[in-house]
Design a protein around this motif. Structure first.
Motif, short mmCIF file in Angstrom:
data_model
loop_
_atom_site.label_atom_id
_atom_site.label_comp_id
_atom_site.label_asym_id
_atom_site.label_seq_id
_atom_site.Cartn_x
_atom_site.Cartn_y
_atom_site.Cartn_z
N LEU A 185 113.70 13.30 12.59
CA LEU A 185 115.01 12.68 12.82
C LEU A 185 115.51 12.98 14.23
CD1 LEU A 185 116.69 13.36 9.37
CD2 LEU A 185 115.64 11.24 10.20
N ALA A 186 115.19 14.15 14.75
CA ALA A 186 115.53 14.46 16.13
C ALA A 186 114.76 13.56 17.09
CB ALA A 186 115.25 15.93 16.43
N ILE A 187 113.50 13.31 16.77
CA ILE A 187 112.69 12.42 17.60
C ILE A 187 113.27 11.00 17.58
CG2 ILE A 187 110.40 11.36 17.84
CD1 ILE A 187 109.26 14.05 16.78
N LEU A 188 113.63 10.52 16.38
CA LEU A 188 114.27 9.21 16.29
C LEU A 188 115.59 9.19 17.07
CD1 LEU A 188 113.69 8.13 12.58
CD2 LEU A 188 112.74 7.09 14.64
N GLY A 189 116.33 10.30 17.01
CA GLY A 189 117.57 10.38 17.77
C GLY A 189 117.34 10.27 19.26
N LEU A 190 116.29 10.89 19.75
CA LEU A 190 115.97 10.79 21.18
C LEU A 190 115.53 9.39 21.57
CD1 LEU A 190 114.10 14.19 21.71
CD2 LEU A 190 116.42 13.57 22.44
N ILE A 191 114.72 8.78 20.71
CA ILE A 191 114.24 7.42 20.99
C ILE A 191 115.41 6.43 21.02
CG2 ILE A 191 112.90 5.49 20.06
CD1 ILE A 191 110.88 7.65 19.07
N PHE A 192 116.25 6.48 19.97
CA PHE A 192 117.37 5.55 19.94
C PHE A 192 118.47 5.92 20.93
CE2 PHE A 192 115.47 4.17 15.93
CZ PHE A 192 115.44 2.82 16.20
N GLY A 193 118.56 7.20 21.28
CA GLY A 193 119.47 7.58 22.35
C GLY A 193 119.06 6.94 23.67
N ALA A 194 117.78 6.94 23.94
CA ALA A 194 117.28 6.29 25.16
C ALA A 194 117.51 4.78 25.10
CB ALA A 194 115.79 6.59 25.34
N ALA A 195 117.29 4.18 23.93
CA ALA A 195 117.54 2.74 23.79
C ALA A 195 119.02 2.43 23.98
CB ALA A 195 117.06 2.26 22.41
N TRP A 196 119.89 3.29 23.49
CA TRP A 196 121.32 3.06 23.62
C TRP A 196 121.77 3.22 25.07
CZ3 TRP A 196 124.28 0.40 20.73
CH2 TRP A 196 125.65 0.42 20.92
N ILE A 197 121.22 4.21 25.77
CA ILE A 197 121.54 4.37 27.19
C ILE A 197 121.07 3.16 27.98
CG2 ILE A 197 120.98 5.73 29.26
CD1 ILE A 197 121.12 8.21 27.43
N TYR A 198 119.92 2.61 27.60
CA TYR A 198 119.46 1.38 28.26
C TYR A 198 120.42 0.22 27.97
CZ TYR A 198 116.68 -2.64 29.52
OH TYR A 198 116.27 -3.82 30.08
N ALA A 199 120.88 0.10 26.73
CA ALA A 199 121.84 -0.96 26.40
C ALA A 199 123.13 -0.80 27.20
CB ALA A 199 122.12 -0.97 24.90
N LEU A 200 123.58 0.44 27.37
CA LEU A 200 124.77 0.69 28.19
C LEU A 200 124.52 0.31 29.65
CD1 LEU A 200 125.94 4.12 26.74
CD2 LEU A 200 127.13 1.93 26.54
N SER A 201 123.31 0.56 30.12
CA SER A 201 122.96 0.20 31.48
C SER A 201 122.95 -1.32 31.67
CB SER A 201 121.59 0.79 31.83
OG SER A 201 121.14 0.30 33.05
N VAL A 202 122.40 -2.02 30.70
CA VAL A 202 122.39 -3.49 30.76
C VAL A 202 123.82 -4.01 30.72
CG1 VAL A 202 121.74 -5.57 29.48
CG2 VAL A 202 120.08 -3.75 29.81
N ARG A 203 124.65 -3.40 29.87
CA ARG A 203 126.06 -3.80 29.79
C ARG A 203 126.75 -3.63 31.13
NH1 ARG A 203 130.90 -0.43 27.74
NH2 ARG A 203 132.45 -2.03 27.28
N ARG A 204 126.51 -2.49 31.77
CA ARG A 204 127.12 -2.23 33.07
C ARG A 204 126.63 -3.23 34.11
NH1 ARG A 204 125.32 2.89 34.34
NH2 ARG A 204 123.62 1.93 35.44
N THR A 205 125.34 -3.53 34.09
CA THR A 205 124.78 -4.45 35.07
C THR A 205 125.32 -5.88 34.87
OG1 THR A 205 122.76 -3.15 35.20
CG2 THR A 205 122.63 -5.42 35.95
N ILE A 206 125.35 -6.34 33.64
CA ILE A 206 125.77 -7.71 33.38
C ILE A 206 127.27 -7.90 33.58
CG2 ILE A 206 126.04 -9.45 31.56
CD1 ILE A 206 123.32 -8.62 30.52
#
Length: 124
Positions: free
Chosen positions: A96-117
């Motif tokens: 579950l910690a591994i999934l948290g890290l994976i989805f944390g990275a995906a969420w940070i990427y989504a935030l980055s896309v949000r900021r860029t767009i």
């Protein structure tokens, strides 16, 4: 031509809807994977307790609820908190910690896309 104060043009007809779709899609995908991960963890020798299963189901429900609230600005922060809570569920099982890290990275990427767009400064 756009002035620098307008921010970058994304070429999208409705950039805010596109960004909401990225956030909602990420959260729905996370909820599905969380629910599908319960049984393999239990079968492959993981000692996922009742509290661990309840927390995974609860986080999946919160992720689905948040995916419908992406119009609200606080939902992006709540999504980040959700990723932190999932990583903290690593106390129940390391996967579950591994999934948290994976989805944390995906969420940070989504935030980055949000900021860029949307052209907003800052992470959130």
């Amino acid at each position: 031509m756009t002035s620098p104060s307008e921010g970058p043009r994304s070429g999208l007809k409705n950039p805010q809807a596109a960004v909401r779709g990225i956030g909602a899609g990420t959260l729905v995908m996370e909820a599905i994977i969380l629910l599908l991960a319960i049984q393999p963890i239990r079968i492959m020798g993981g000692s996922l307790s009742g509290w661990g299963i309840a927390s995974v189901i609860g986080l999946a429900v919160v992720a689905i609820a948040l995916s419908g609230m992406m119009k609200r600005s606080w939902a992006w922060t709540a999504g980040l908190v959700l990723q932190i809570l999932l990583a903290a569920c690593g106390f129940f099982h390391y996967s579950l910690a591994i999934l948290g890290l994976i989805f944390g990275a995906a969420w940070i990427y989504a935030l980055s896309v949000r900021r860029t767009i949307l052209g907003r400064p800052g992470l959130l």
